[in-house]
Design a protein around this motif. Sequence first.
Motif, PDB file in Angstrom:
ATOM      1  N   MET A   1     -10.520 118.227  19.492  1.00 20.45           N
ATOM      2  CA  MET A   1     -10.893 117.058  20.465  1.00 20.45           C
ATOM      3  C   MET A   1     -11.645 117.645  21.523  1.00 20.45           C
ATOM      4  O   MET A   1     -11.245 118.819  22.106  1.00 20.45           O
ATOM      5  N   ASP A   2     -12.767 117.234  21.970  1.00 16.10           N
ATOM      6  CA  ASP A   2     -13.350 117.874  23.119  1.00 16.10           C
ATOM      7  C   ASP A   2     -13.942 116.654  23.877  1.00 16.10           C
ATOM      8  O   ASP A   2     -15.067 115.909  23.506  1.00 16.10           O
ATOM      9  N   HIS A   3     -12.910 116.481  24.551  1.00 21.63           N
ATOM     10  CA  HIS A   3     -13.491 115.058  25.727  1.00 21.63           C
ATOM     11  C   HIS A   3     -14.301 115.981  27.037  1.00 21.63           C
ATOM     12  O   HIS A   3     -13.684 116.449  27.757  1.00 21.63           O
ATOM     13  N   ARG A   4     -15.521 115.590  26.939  1.00 28.79           N
ATOM     14  CA  ARG A   4     -15.957 116.073  28.339  1.00 28.79           C
ATOM     15  C   ARG A   4     -16.701 115.041  29.190  1.00 28.79           C
ATOM     16  O   ARG A   4     -17.632 114.184  28.440  1.00 28.79           O
ATOM     17  N   TYR A   5     -16.134 114.850  30.253  1.00 32.29           N
ATOM     18  CA  TYR A   5     -17.018 113.927  31.442  1.00 32.29           C
ATOM     19  C   TYR A   5     -17.771 114.513  32.234  1.00 32.29           C
ATOM     20  O   TYR A   5     -17.384 115.731  32.823  1.00 32.29           O
ATOM     21  N   GLU A   6     -18.944 114.036  32.630  1.00 27.98           N
ATOM     22  CA  GLU A   6     -19.527 114.832  33.552  1.00 27.98           C
ATOM     23  C   GLU A   6     -19.929 114.006  34.906  1.00 27.98           C
ATOM     24  O   GLU A   6     -20.515 114.488  35.844  1.00 27.98           O
ATOM     25  N   GLN A   7     -19.753 112.779  34.832  1.00 24.42           N
ATOM     26  CA  GLN A   7     -19.940 111.883  35.908  1.00 24.42           C
ATOM     27  C   GLN A   7     -18.536 111.275  36.448  1.00 24.42           C
ATOM     28  O   GLN A   7     -17.750 111.156  35.679  1.00 24.42           O
ATOM     29  N   LEU A   8     -18.703 110.818  37.636  1.00 22.87           N
ATOM     30  CA  LEU A   8     -17.547 110.237  38.124  1.00 22.87           C
ATOM     31  C   LEU A   8     -17.692 108.669  38.147  1.00 22.87           C
ATOM     32  O   LEU A   8     -19.109 108.287  38.496  1.00 22.87           O
ATOM     33  N   TYR A   9     -16.810 107.655  38.442  1.00 27.20           N
ATOM     34  CA  TYR A   9     -17.123 106.310  38.317  1.00 27.20           C
ATOM     35  C   TYR A   9     -16.815 105.892  39.810  1.00 27.20           C
ATOM     36  O   TYR A   9     -15.614 105.926  40.090  1.00 27.20           O
ATOM     37  N   ILE A  10     -17.825 105.750  40.447  1.00 29.17           N
ATOM     38  CA  ILE A  10     -17.729 105.395  41.943  1.00 29.17           C
ATOM     39  C   ILE A  10     -18.710 104.304  42.077  1.00 29.17           C
ATOM     40  O   ILE A  10     -19.920 104.321  41.718  1.00 29.17           O
ATOM     41  N   GLY A  11     -18.444 103.128  42.892  1.00 28.48           N
ATOM     42  CA  GLY A  11     -19.297 102.025  43.346  1.00 28.48           C
ATOM     43  C   GLY A  11     -19.769 101.460  42.137  1.00 28.48           C
ATOM     44  O   GLY A  11     -20.946 100.990  42.031  1.00 28.48           O
TER      45      GLY A  11
END
Length: 481
Positions: free
Chosen positions: A1-11
């Motif tokens: 499993m490799d969950h990679r998030y690179e951005q944030l949820y804003i606005g």
Amino acid sequence: MDHRYEQLYIGGEWVRPSSSRLITAVNPSTEDALGSVPEGLEADVDRAVDAARRACDEPGGWASWEPERRADVMEQFAAQLEARADRIATLVSSQNGLPISMARQLEVGYPTAVLRYYAGLARTTAFTEVRAGLLGGSVEVRRVPVGVVAAIVPWNYPQVLSMFKIAPAMATGCTVVLKPSPEATLDSFLVAEAAEAAGIPAGVLNVVPGGREAGAHLVSHPGVDKVAFTGSTAAGRAIAETCGRLLRPVTLELGGKSAGIVLDDAVLDPARIGQDLVAATLTNNGQTCFLSTRILAPRSRYTEVVDLVTDLVRTLPVGDALDERTLIGPMATPQQRDRVEGYIAKGRSEGARLTTGGGRPADLDKGWFVEPTVFADVDNGFVVAQEEIFGPVLCVIPYDDVEDAVHIANDSDYGLGGTVWTSDPERGAAVARRVRTGTIGVNRYLPDPVAPFGGVKASGLGSELGPEGLESYLQFQSVYC
Ligand code: NAD
């Protein structure tokens, strides 16, 4: 499993974080890396609060929507979360060790039920009332959203504890900056994806995972109107001090050390009460705030109670949280395991009698596991009876009569949960009413979304859930006409 998030949820958008710092998620059952998310820093918190502020204040914005319209969006949100149910449950279990069979129920079924419940309340609550004035004319009493909410949650139930805040906030027209705990961040990205897919307007829900510094910055941010916090009593005190200075409303859901009072008429049959007793005392490997971890047993039946609890605990399947058979998973972090083992050592040195557990499971060479443990002959003054262990460790404490049991139950800094075990539910309820605690169950413990959930004493301030849970997201405005 490799969950990679690179951005944030804003606005309402996926945005680049202000720095390249990452929070790495590790599976406590296997010690394998699971993936990573950006660590939100102060600049990201600022951006999220600005987005929430705009969504709240702009003309025609969320706060001014008809409640029914907000309810429609909330129901879409629930459906989108359900569409991600398996992924959410798997991610939660593989981050914090909550057994998967419980994660489906507690971290998907429960939060979506809470969301739908508050959507229903948005439809039926009267947010405006006109009263005939005592001094002539009339008064319009408005219940208006408090504004931008800082929602800060711990790792043990990241989904449901977020929803305890997001659902009433959305129902009342507030906007939210959610700060998940660094130990459970991956699942919060699925919440953001579900929010986006549900068409929640930009800025109504923003997600910034981060540590204590990001949390402290959020709490004191000038753009925040209310803080909703769940976590340790120590952090709650620090947050309350900041909010006191700023005169900022705050709700605090903190630690616990609740009592399970076994009355002398209780049916001590594992087939009858075993499952409910284990759920009320050990859910999520003991990493649950409201558990009845002090089991109070009448001297007349003390040995029977110790034997029952010991046998129940000794036979619980311990293992990988993703294994369907597992009832006791690992501690969420190595630090948490150290802490629990430290308390087990303390209990031994205080003179408590270990009846089962006390070590690490011999057959598991990976993962931060602790054997489910029972201490008998515990005095309520022992450290293991007074401090929150937050692991699978139960103390069985003898009492003389019901007066003594109630006294021992109340002899605690905390007051969050509790249970009474009896063959006479009316008698049980009468005893339950005498315990100084925010919530208590008879022959089971099930925090129902329709009723306020919160603690007294060092367990917190204010309540979540129930229609009462709306109140802390509202303020009054009286318009004299
Ligand atoms: P914690 O207090 O260390 O952290 C909780 C959250 O607060 C995290 O997101 C953390 O980053 C943040 N935080 C920590 N210090 C902060 C500060 N000074 N300012 C702002 N944010 C800060 O708690 P934890 O170890 O993650 O969780 C376990 C604790 O939570 C236990 O004590 C448990 O009883 C409690 N808890 C209470 C409830 C409840 O409803 N009463 C429910 C679940 C857990």
